[in-house]
Scaffold this active site. Structure first.
Site, PDB file in Angstrom:
ATOM      1  N   LYS A  78     -47.196  -1.253  14.622  1.00  0.00           N
ATOM      2  CA  LYS A  78     -45.944  -1.629  13.943  1.00  0.00           C
ATOM      3  C   LYS A  78     -45.015  -2.243  14.971  1.00  0.00           C
ATOM      4  CE  LYS A  78     -43.286  -1.273  10.247  1.00  0.00           C
ATOM      5  NZ  LYS A  78     -42.973  -2.713  10.416  1.00  0.00           N
ATOM      6  N   LYS A 102     -41.700   4.522  20.588  1.00  0.00           N
ATOM      7  CA  LYS A 102     -40.650   4.737  19.586  1.00  0.00           C
ATOM      8  C   LYS A 102     -41.229   5.342  18.313  1.00  0.00           C
ATOM      9  CE  LYS A 102     -37.639   1.431  19.443  1.00  0.00           C
ATOM     10  NZ  LYS A 102     -36.862   0.216  19.144  1.00  0.00           N
ATOM     11  N   LYS A 114     -45.796  -5.955  18.974  1.00  0.00           N
ATOM     12  CA  LYS A 114     -44.634  -6.853  18.921  1.00  0.00           C
ATOM     13  C   LYS A 114     -45.151  -8.281  18.897  1.00  0.00           C
ATOM     14  CE  LYS A 114     -40.107  -6.280  18.972  1.00  0.00           C
ATOM     15  NZ  LYS A 114     -39.326  -5.126  18.535  1.00  0.00           N
ATOM     16  N   THR A 198     -30.655   1.177  11.398  1.00  0.00           N
ATOM     17  CA  THR A 198     -30.621   1.361  12.853  1.00  0.00           C
ATOM     18  C   THR A 198     -29.253   1.908  13.276  1.00  0.00           C
ATOM     19  OG1 THR A 198     -32.161  -0.474  13.019  1.00  0.00           O
ATOM     20  CG2 THR A 198     -31.159   0.259  15.050  1.00  0.00           C
ATOM     21  N   ASN A 229     -26.046  -6.516  13.486  1.00  0.00           N
ATOM     22  CA  ASN A 229     -26.610  -5.536  12.557  1.00  0.00           C
ATOM     23  C   ASN A 229     -26.403  -4.108  13.072  1.00  0.00           C
ATOM     24  OD1 ASN A 229     -29.055  -3.683  11.930  1.00  0.00           O
ATOM     25  ND2 ASN A 229     -28.974  -5.068  10.194  1.00  0.00           N
ATOM     26  N   SER A 358     -38.303   1.227   7.946  1.00  0.00           N
ATOM     27  CA  SER A 358     -39.419   0.293   7.732  1.00  0.00           C
ATOM     28  C   SER A 358     -40.658   1.074   7.271  1.00  0.00           C
ATOM     29  CB  SER A 358     -39.759  -0.458   9.023  1.00  0.00           C
ATOM     30  OG  SER A 358     -39.011  -1.641   9.115  1.00  0.00           O
TER      31      SER A 358
HETATM   32  P1  NAD Z   1     -27.745  -9.116  16.004  1.00  0.00           P
HETATM   33  O1  NAD Z   1     -28.201 -10.478  16.371  1.00  0.00           O
HETATM   34  O2  NAD Z   1     -27.477  -8.779  14.589  1.00  0.00           O
HETATM   35  O3  NAD Z   1     -26.401  -8.737  16.822  1.00  0.00           O
HETATM   36  C1  NAD Z   1     -26.324  -8.876  18.216  1.00  0.00           C
HETATM   37  C2  NAD Z   1     -24.861  -8.658  18.608  1.00  0.00           C
HETATM   38  O4  NAD Z   1     -24.790  -8.671  20.025  1.00  0.00           O
HETATM   39  C3  NAD Z   1     -23.925  -9.725  18.109  1.00  0.00           C
HETATM   40  O5  NAD Z   1     -22.703  -9.161  17.700  1.00  0.00           O
HETATM   41  C4  NAD Z   1     -23.711 -10.592  19.347  1.00  0.00           C
HETATM   42  O6  NAD Z   1     -22.485 -11.300  19.332  1.00  0.00           O
HETATM   43  C5  NAD Z   1     -23.727  -9.530  20.408  1.00  0.00           C
HETATM   44  N1  NAD Z   1     -23.963 -10.100  21.738  1.00  0.00           N
HETATM   45  C6  NAD Z   1     -24.870 -11.016  22.108  1.00  0.00           C
HETATM   46  N2  NAD Z   1     -24.728 -11.320  23.407  1.00  0.00           N
HETATM   47  C7  NAD Z   1     -23.697 -10.565  23.855  1.00  0.00           C
HETATM   48  C8  NAD Z   1     -23.049 -10.436  25.088  1.00  0.00           C
HETATM   49  N3  NAD Z   1     -23.439 -11.148  26.156  1.00  0.00           N
HETATM   50  N4  NAD Z   1     -22.017  -9.561  25.197  1.00  0.00           N
HETATM   51  C9  NAD Z   1     -21.608  -8.842  24.134  1.00  0.00           C
HETATM   52  N5  NAD Z   1     -22.177  -8.927  22.940  1.00  0.00           N
HETATM   53  C10 NAD Z   1     -23.207  -9.781  22.797  1.00  0.00           C
HETATM   54  O7  NAD Z   1     -28.857  -8.158  16.632  1.00  0.00           O
HETATM   55  P2  NAD Z   1     -29.148  -6.651  16.231  1.00  0.00           P
HETATM   56  O8  NAD Z   1     -30.222  -6.629  15.204  1.00  0.00           O
HETATM   57  O9  NAD Z   1     -27.878  -5.924  16.005  1.00  0.00           O
HETATM   58  O10 NAD Z   1     -29.845  -6.141  17.586  1.00  0.00           O
HETATM   59  C11 NAD Z   1     -29.081  -5.720  18.697  1.00  0.00           C
HETATM   60  C12 NAD Z   1     -30.003  -4.937  19.632  1.00  0.00           C
HETATM   61  O11 NAD Z   1     -30.557  -3.828  18.922  1.00  0.00           O
HETATM   62  C13 NAD Z   1     -31.207  -5.717  20.188  1.00  0.00           C
HETATM   63  O12 NAD Z   1     -31.485  -5.210  21.478  1.00  0.00           O
HETATM   64  C14 NAD Z   1     -32.332  -5.338  19.234  1.00  0.00           C
HETATM   65  O13 NAD Z   1     -33.631  -5.482  19.815  1.00  0.00           O
HETATM   66  C15 NAD Z   1     -31.978  -3.878  19.002  1.00  0.00           C
HETATM   67  N6  NAD Z   1     -32.561  -3.288  17.785  1.00  0.00           N
HETATM   68  C16 NAD Z   1     -32.273  -3.799  16.557  1.00  0.00           C
HETATM   69  C17 NAD Z   1     -32.817  -3.193  15.435  1.00  0.00           C
HETATM   70  C18 NAD Z   1     -32.485  -3.676  14.042  1.00  0.00           C
HETATM   71  O14 NAD Z   1     -32.932  -3.023  13.072  1.00  0.00           O
HETATM   72  N7  NAD Z   1     -31.729  -4.734  13.880  1.00  0.00           N
HETATM   73  C19 NAD Z   1     -33.682  -2.100  15.561  1.00  0.00           C
HETATM   74  C20 NAD Z   1     -33.942  -1.592  16.829  1.00  0.00           C
HETATM   75  C21 NAD Z   1     -33.376  -2.206  17.944  1.00  0.00           C
END
Ligand code: NAD
Length: 424
Positions: A78, A102, A114, A198, A229, A358
């Site tokens: 996954k 995880k 991945k 998340t 997100n 998921s």
């Molecule tokens: P997203 O694209 O929805 O949001 C990313 C956020 O980070 C945005 O607000 C963006 O402006 C901000 N950002 C980007 N660069 C930045 C910087 N230099 N300084 C400050 N803020 C910055 O992405 P997401 O889905 O929220 O994912 C964020 C993290 O969480 C990633 O590492 C992702 O791998 C991890 N993650 C996400 C999920 C999920 O379900 N979406 C699950 C597990 C892990």
């Protein structure tokens, strides 16, 4: 250097080496068999494809696509699919291994994988993205499978890409197989509650840790980096639980207000402002570099990797860090946080709420029977609380950080899978 220190000089060069450094440290502490360690140091399968796509201007551009299956010892693999310019085999391998750990931490019957495509999704039209997503799904038809390997969205992808890939996969295999991919829009088999899952996991882990620390949420302040997100849902849910959010930030601006930020106002502002915070007036704008080291009790890095480093770790004022993002703490900063007695809930636990829901989506797809959002949230919270407790207990048992305890907890389960399934 203590046995818990992960001081890996190569970490900056290779993300997979950084994963191996933490894997080796946990293996040493728990006395993992060298046979099992050797199995887990090597991903099971790595596929690289070239995807020639007709661009809107009529030219053909060739994109690199990757899928790495790290392990299938606890079930089908996954893991998400990332669209970004820096996607490469090393990064995909590291993220695949993280997924194995995880899923084991969250007690899900999955291994880890991945995928990714090296591309700039923001520079591509919707039509180009659809052709690329469909080409990738077709090229990976023998890797994916509802009981084999189940992708999901990651950075640069969303439910839209999942729906295209599902449709292409269904056409190739000749049957409707919604469980082959998760994070889908609700209309094509997605799960209620997945969008906020998340951030919800971050909230449940934060409350569980505060309880252990004898801190009352209503007397606690938090800073959240990232307002996408994970960050926006985490900030909203934490504030709903009475925690005062004093700092927020995204890639456009960072804000601090010691009296507390009205998160609903920030959400409303971002919704009308191309989903970014620049221009928000409910707090004072500060330098981006100040956000993580500003005064707060709880710090939630929920944006990107390697933001807590040897350069700023000594200045962090929070008592608790809850890693919403994947890999926000550089391996070299771990020991600094440990020395300062900062409790860090590691990514493989803190952000496992997303893959947990998921999993619920996959279960619902297989059963053809769909749950209410309340059912999803209740089941999610329970699973998170169980996962947190197991790692908290292992942290005490091994006198280790929560990070190494999370790796140990995962390895205890995966070790059983490797040994019980055996080798040739
Ligand atoms: P997203 O694209 O929805 O949001 C990313 C956020 O980070 C945005 O607000 C963006 O402006 C901000 N950002 C980007 N660069 C930045 C910087 N230099 N300084 C400050 N803020 C910055 O992405 P997401 O889905 O929220 O994912 C964020 C993290 O969480 C990633 O590492 C992702 O791998 C991890 N993650 C996400 C999920 C999920 O379900 N979406 C699950 C597990 C892990």
């Amino acid at each position: 250097m203590s046995t818990q220190t992960v001081n890996n000089a190569q970490a900056h060069e290779s993300m997979f080496e950084a994963v191996l450094a933490r894997l080796d440290a946990a293996a040493k502490l728990m006395n993992l068999s060298s046979d099992v360690l050797n199995v887990l140091r090597n991903p099971q399968k790595e596929v690289k494809v070239s995807l020639p796509i007709t661009m809107d201007n009529g030219s053909i551009q060739v994109f690199e696509g990757y899928r790495t299956v790290h392990s299938t010892h606890l079930g089908p693999s996954k893991g998400g699919i990332r669209y970004a310019l820096d996607v490469n085999s090393d990064e995909v391998r590291a993220l695949a291994a993280w997924m194995s750990f995880k899923c084991a931490v969250a007690n899900l019957p999955y291994g880890g994988a991945k995928g990714g495509i090296k591309c700039d999704p923001r520079a591509m039209s919707v039509g180009e993205l659809e052709r690329l997503s469909r080409a990738y799904a077709k090229a990976m038809k023998d890797v994916f499978g509802v009981n084999r390997d189940i992708p999901a969205p990651d950075m640069g992808t969303s439910g839209r890409e999942m729906a295209w890939m599902l449709d292409e996969y269904n056409k190739v295999v000749g049957e409707d197989s919604p469980g082959v991919i998760t994070g889908k829009p609700i209309a094509v088999g997605g799960s209620l509650g997945r969008d906020a899952a998340t951030g919800r996991g971050v909230m449940v882990n934060t409350l569980a840790a505060l309880k252990k620390m004898n801190l009352n949420p209503s007397q606690v302040t938090a800073v959240v980096q990232g307002f996408g997100n994970v960050g926006s849902h985490a900030a909203r849910l934490l504030s709903e639980k009475g925690i005062k959010i004093v700092g927020i930030g995204d890639h456009t601006a960072s804000y601090y207000n010691e009296k507390g930020i009205d998160i609903q106002a920030a959400l409303d502002f971002a919704a009308k402002n191309n989903r970014v915070l620049k221009g928000f007036t409910g707090a004072t704008e500060i330098q981006a570099s100040e956000l993580l080291i500003s005064k707060c009790d709880v710090l939630v890095p929920a944006a990107l990797q390697n933001v807590i480093t040897v350069d700023n770790a000594t200045k962090i004022q929070a008592k608790l860090i809850v890693e919403g993002a994947n890999g926000p703490t550089a391996p070299e900063a771990d020991q600094i946080l440990n020395d300062k007695n900062i409790i860090c809930i590691p990514d493989i636990l803190a952000n496992s709420g997303g893959v947990t829901v998921s999993y619920f989506e996959w279960v619902q797809n297989k059963a053809g029977y769909y749950w209410t959002e309340e059912e999803v949230n209740t089941k999610h919270d329970l699973k998170m609380e169980i996962a947190f407790e197991a790692i908290w207990n292992n942290s005490a048992k091994y006198k280790s950080s929560m990070r190494l305890a999370a790796y140990i907890t995962a390895l205890e389960k995966i070790e059983l899978g490797v040994k019980l399934k055996g080798a040739y």
